[in-house]
Design an enzyme around this catalytic site. Sequence first.
Site, PDB file in Angstrom:
ATOM      1  N   LYS A  95      45.725  33.894  41.960  1.00  0.00           N
ATOM      2  CA  LYS A  95      45.295  35.059  41.162  1.00  0.00           C
ATOM      3  C   LYS A  95      46.408  36.075  40.923  1.00  0.00           C
ATOM      4  CE  LYS A  95      40.375  35.026  42.184  1.00  0.00           C
ATOM      5  NZ  LYS A  95      39.204  35.818  42.555  1.00  0.00           N
ATOM      6  N   ASP A 101      35.983  39.802  38.283  1.00  0.00           N
ATOM      7  CA  ASP A 101      35.292  39.791  39.577  1.00  0.00           C
ATOM      8  C   ASP A 101      34.578  41.129  39.858  1.00  0.00           C
ATOM      9  OD1 ASP A 101      35.927  37.169  40.385  1.00  0.00           O
ATOM     10  OD2 ASP A 101      37.879  37.793  41.148  1.00  0.00           O
TER      11      ASP A 101
END
Length: 276
Positions: A66, A102
């Site tokens: 990420k 997220d």
Amino acid sequence: MENVYGLLGFPVEHSLSPLMHNDAFACLGIPARYHLFPVKPGQVGAAIAGVRALGIAGVNVTIPHKMAVMPFLDEIDDHARRIGAVNTIVNRDGRLVGYNTDGPGYVRALEEELDVSFAGKRILVIGAGGGARGIYFSLLSTAAARIDMANRTIEKAAQLVGEGKDDRSAFFSLAEAEKRLAEYDIVINTTAAGMHPQEEEQPLSLERLRPGTIVSDIIYNPLETKWLKEAKARGARTQNGIGMLVYQGALAFEKWTGQWPDVKRMKQLVIEALRR
Ligand code: NAP
């Protein structure tokens, strides 16, 4: 021709994302397919070159890439840059744009599943890891009155609150947060305490919890942690981690296709798969 989407990560074989996205493509009549792409650590640059060369329309990015993926992209949106992690990439005519869905997914799931408005709420975030980061920065963009953080390693909470630079936030040890628990309207566990195989662990004691408090746990394996069960028994309104999982996927799906998928159906599929 079918558009190709997928997940870059390692390992990826247990991911529920293909289930959610492929079903949503089929339901909406979108000719596309979502695949799993196991990408070993150190190979993310080569994988992104592959996305460009093959004209892959969009990808999700998961552990351990990420952060590492960011230098290989053409553009990163402000929220993803602020939290320092990308979980969704959109290929816009060859330009790769990175986002992070997220935290926004978590916020939207809580708003929609429990019909909650954050305005004026006092929130405690337990944990200061990768999951907490996205959630904390997304909560800072709501009209909450307080967004405090507690973590086992207090230095990590101090670091995150320092980065937030927002006078609505303070950080505490877990022991201090336990004492202050009745001050909060929403308490969120973002730690791994209670997750398989640490099912017996609890992030903090709920002894001082006020009935009616919203207690949310981003863990989804098990579907209901012992801590969440105890919170319910003490009169809390509770939410498990399925909402965050599904809504981060739904927000990525919307960025890729411009369409909002049937989140109820996505949730049902994920729950059935986890029960198997
Ligand atoms: P991470 O970056 O490794 O951070 C772990 C966090 O948990 C740290 O704050 C750590 O505290 C704390 N912790 C771990 N074990 C603990 C214990 N026994 N007691 C107290 N604190 C403990 O992990 P992450 O990526 O944030 O993931 C954390 C959890 O969130 C996992 O269960 C993961 O499955 C879940 N998650 C769910 C979603 C979703 O979509 N629902 C998304 C992301 C993550 P220290 O700093 O003191 O080590």
